[in-house]
Every structure is written in structure tokens, then in C-alpha cells.
Write a protein that holds these residues in place. Structure first.
Motif, PDB file in Angstrom:
ATOM      1  N   THR A  49       3.095   1.863   7.295  1.00 35.22           N
ATOM      2  CA  THR A  49       2.616   1.971   5.913  1.00 35.22           C
ATOM      3  C   THR A  49       1.109   1.867   5.846  1.00 35.22           C
ATOM      4  OG1 THR A  49       4.693   1.036   5.095  1.00 35.22           O
ATOM      5  CG2 THR A  49       2.793   0.977   3.594  1.00 35.22           C
ATOM      6  N   HIS A 140       1.068   2.495  -2.087  1.00 35.86           N
ATOM      7  CA  HIS A 140       1.498   2.086  -0.750  1.00 35.86           C
ATOM      8  C   HIS A 140       1.092   0.652  -0.409  1.00 35.86           C
ATOM      9  CE1 HIS A 140       3.561   5.658   0.398  1.00 35.86           C
ATOM     10  NE2 HIS A 140       2.534   6.410   0.013  1.00 35.86           N
ATOM     11  N   GLN A 143       3.854  -1.457  -1.569  1.00 36.21           N
ATOM     12  CA  GLN A 143       4.984  -1.467  -0.636  1.00 36.21           C
ATOM     13  C   GLN A 143       4.698  -2.393   0.546  1.00 36.21           C
ATOM     14  OE1 GLN A 143       5.262   2.718   0.157  1.00 36.21           O
ATOM     15  NE2 GLN A 143       6.556   3.089  -1.625  1.00 36.21           N
TER      16      GLN A 143
END
Length: 187
Positions: A49, A140, A143
Motif C-alpha cells: 500500500t 490509500h 487504508q
């Protein structure tokens, strides 16, 4: 006095750098195995990620600077497997984004940027491309933040950058980054 749109983009660039700095510093407390461990998310690990954030930043910052790197930016989806190397690389691309936003003028926000997509050339106004880039990063990082909560490391606060009451909490980190409140906000 109300902030200009240029100042708003500058502040977003600084906020982006600060959030990446905090998140990667927290990940630095993880061992390599824990950093690369499979987790639930759009990308399967913190490592994947956070590297995705980096390669997409590289893609768009290059285009904003007039470069033609295009999809070669993500030819290696995990160019920095270790946190320390990723933190240095992310810091460098973040500084390029700050430099770009520091050089903005209202006229430059309306300029068209050409983005190399290999099979086509995307044309996008600079302000819209910057909005997309900042949204992508926030998406992101959220996340990654959730993935970090599954580890032994407490996820850092990432949403207090703009709150004036939080200035004392930011001071040490800003000093580490070579900034002051005046650097970010002007005046």
C-alpha cells in the motif's frame, strides 16, 4: 484574510508530507516481516500500500513537472521493500510536490498538464490533477492506517494538521521536517 486557492494547494502538499512522515515513522517501528505481512486492504500489505502511494505520487508529480515517465513509474510495484528506504524515497517525492505547489500561481492552476498513459495522452487541468493526487494519497493512507491498527504499533493521528489548537503537537515534527508554521501558512 481568506486563503487563496494557491495557498490551499500549498497547505495540502505540506499536509501530505506531514501525514506520510507520521505514517512511515510509525511503520518504522515494525519489523520487516510485520511490514510485509498479508493484511486486508485494496493492496495486500502495508508494504504494498505504501509503495503504491509512492509510485503513483512519482507518476503524477513527474507529469506535473512536465515529465514523460508515465506507467514506467510502477514497473516495479514495490521498489522499496524496507520502510527506511521507502521513507527516504517518499520524502524526496513529497519535497518535489511541495516545490511544485510553492511555485503555483493562479494562472498555472488553469494550465493543462499532459499525462503519459503510454497508449494515450491524458490532458487535465493542473488544479484537477492536484485534487485527484491529494485524494488518492488520503484514500490509500487511510487504508494503511487501518492496516497498522492490526499491528502492535498504534496508528498515528493524521487528521489534526489544520487545527490551530494542535500547533504545539506539530512543532517538533515540523522542526524535524525543516518547517515552521510560517513555512506552511505563510507570513
Amino acid at each position: 484574510m481568506p486563503a487563496s486557492l494557491v495557498q490551499t494547494f500549498r497547505a495540502f502538499a505540506y499536509n501530505n508530507t506531514w501525514a506520510n512522515h507520521r505514517l512511515l515513522a510509525a511503520c518504522g517501528s515494525l519489523g520487516q516481516t510485520e511490514f510485509a505481512a498479508a493484511r486486508t486492504g485494496f493492496f495486500p500489505s502495508l508494504q504494498a500500500t505504501l509503495n503504491h502511494i509512492h509510485v503513483i505520487d512519482l507518476f503524477y508529480v513527474d507529469a506535473l513537472e512536465g515529465g514523460w515517465l508515465g506507467p514506467k513509474a510502477w514497473a516495479n510495484e514495490v521498489p522499496y521493500p524496507a520502510v527506511a528506504a521507502l521513507q527516504a524515497a517518499q520524502g524526496a517525492i513529497d519535497q518535489r510536490l511541495i516545490a511544485h505547489c510553492d511555485a503555483l500561481t493562479p494562472e498555472r492552476l488553469d494550465e493543462v498538464v499532459k499525462v503519459n498513459r503510454d497508449s494515450s495522452v491524458q490532458t487535465e487541468r493542473r488544479d484537477r490533477l492536484l485534487m485527484h493526487l491529494f485524494q488518492h494519497q488520503i484514500h490509500h493512507r487511510g487504508q494503511a492506517h487501518a492496516m497498522l491498527s492490526e499491528t502492535t504499533v498504534k496508528p498515528p493521528q493524521l487528521d489534526e494538521f489544520f487545527a490551530a489548537g494542535e500547533a504545539p503537537l506539530r512543532a517538533a515534527e515540523f522542526k524535524d521536517l525543516g518547517w515552521s508554521e510560517a513555512t506552511v501558512w505563510g507570513g
